[in-house]
Write a protein that holds these residues in place. Structure first.
Motif, PDB file in Angstrom:
ATOM      1  N   GLY A  81       1.992   3.474  22.220  1.00 26.57           N
ATOM      2  CA  GLY A  81       1.964   4.493  23.272  1.00 26.57           C
ATOM      3  C   GLY A  81       3.266   5.267  23.361  1.00 26.57           C
ATOM      4  O   GLY A  81       3.268   6.480  23.613  1.00 26.57           O
ATOM      5  N   LEU A 102      -3.796   6.596  24.573  1.00 24.60           N
ATOM      6  CA  LEU A 102      -4.406   6.254  23.294  1.00 24.60           C
ATOM      7  C   LEU A 102      -5.923   6.337  23.365  1.00 24.60           C
ATOM      8  O   LEU A 102      -6.528   6.037  24.379  1.00 24.60           O
ATOM      9  N   ALA A 106      -8.057   4.215  18.627  1.00 21.94           N
ATOM     10  CA  ALA A 106      -6.703   3.778  18.282  1.00 21.94           C
ATOM     11  C   ALA A 106      -6.462   2.345  18.740  1.00 21.94           C
ATOM     12  O   ALA A 106      -5.853   1.539  18.018  1.00 21.94           O
TER      13      ALA A 106
END
Length: 359
Positions: A81, A102, A106
């Protein structure tokens, strides 16, 4: 040899020994920092996260809860992040923020790649350290959550991270010094006694090392600073919350703690003996504090007002009267509420909204 020359030679020799000691010390820590890149997630934690992100309807709250249950997953998600380009780069302090940045894809990819540890199939590299570490981290996190509720602390999302990661420096010291913690701590009983032993025997302590590691991982200063200072005698703010939570976790797990230090730290965060007793009494029981509002609420303000009154057991006419609406308008609001929440009746609508922290 003149006395002055002999003295100079001895001093120079001592300095060389100290320099070599410091260099060896530094190499040990650096190697340990690098080894922590491979710290594994608990297999069950990783599997639960994968189940959550593969659901047809993904709940942000469930993703956050799955990540926050595991040290390695929190580290991985926060690091990823904080690498996202934009204004938040290097400033993501919580799993809530990271998951918001995200994509589910991901997070799924990260979980799929994660190294894992299984208590029943552990290797000689980690033995049972990840499981022991997680148990104390989660206990500290739970105590911190209870303290946050008692004291009305607002940065609860970040506190869930700093409480879980507060002891990451211990993992570094385990790798750097084979005799850690047993030989280093000796017969020290309380957290304060153990931290003093570390400083005396190693010249550093796990809190300081943990702060350095957090910075190496690119975590924000606010997170690293709390980890670094959670054993400081003058800890304030979130560091004091984590210090107290750490002591309470040891207490709940049957380890010795200092009553004097407990009360002193509790007063730092605005809690007196009666509030501290209440927290200590509650620790063995499931947490029933306020639900964290993580998922964005799809309901309008008026729809929430209607649902709140429905949760109180009021009928259409009472709700209509209190909100100056017609009963048909109340019915329309309820129809919209059911649709937005995917609920089939009022009971399910109230349950969903309560579980996700909107009521």
């Amino acid at each position: 040899m003149p006395p002055a020359a002999a003295s100079t030679e001895v001093t120079s020799s001592s300095a060389d020994v100290q320099r070599r000691h410091n260099e060896g010390h530094g190499r040990r820590l650096t190697a340990a920092f690098e080894a922590l890149e491979a710290f594994p997630a608990l297999a069950e934690s990783r599997n639960r996260l994968l189940r959550v992100v593969r659901q047809e309807r993904i709940s942000t709250g469930e993703v956050v809860a799955a990540v926050e249950s595991d040290v390695a997953l929190v580290i991985s998600v926060l690091r990823l992040g904080n690498q996202v380009e934009g204004k938040s780069r290097g400033k993501v302090e919580s799993v809530v923020q990271a998951v918001d940045l995200l994509s589910p894809e991901a997070v799924q990819a990260l979980a799929t790649r994660a190294r894992t540890f299984d208590f029943f199939e552990r290797s000689s590299v980690w033995d049972a350290a990840p499981e022991r570490f997680r148990l104390h981290g989660v206990a500290t996190q739970r105590a911190a959550d209870r303290l946050a509720t008692e004291a009305g602390y607002e940065d609860r999302d970040r506190l869930m991270v700093t409480a879980l990661l507060h002891d990451i420096g211990k993992l570094v010291l385990m790798h750097a010094y084979p005799g850690y913690p047993g030989q280093v701590h000796g017969n020290a009983r309380t957290p304060e006694e153990r931290i003093h032993r570390e400083r005396r025997e190693l010249g550093v302590d796990h809190a300081l090392v943990g702060g350095v590691l957090a910075r190496r991982w690119g975590l924000p200063k606010a997170v690293a600073s709390v980890i670094e200072r959670h054993h400081a005698d003058d800890a304030q703010g979130e560091a004091a919350f984590v210090r107290l939570a750490d002591m309470l976790a040891h207490y709940s797990q049957g380890s010795a703690v200092s009553p004097t230090e407990l009360l002193k730290c509790a007063r730092t965060i605005g809690l007196g003996p009666s509030e501290l007793r209440a927290v200590m009494y509650d620790l063995p029981y499931p947490t029933t504090g306020r639900t964290r509002q993580v998922d964005p609420c799809p309901l309008s303000g008026r729809e929430l007002e209607v649902l709140k009154r429905l949760a109180e057991g009021k009928v259409y006419k009472q709700i209509a009267l209190e909100l100056s609406l017609s009963t048909s308008t109340v019915r329309t609001h309820l129809h919209n509420i059911y649709g937005k929440l995917g609920a089939v009746d009022r009971a399910q609508a109230v349950l969903i909204a309560t579980e996700r922290g909107w009521l």
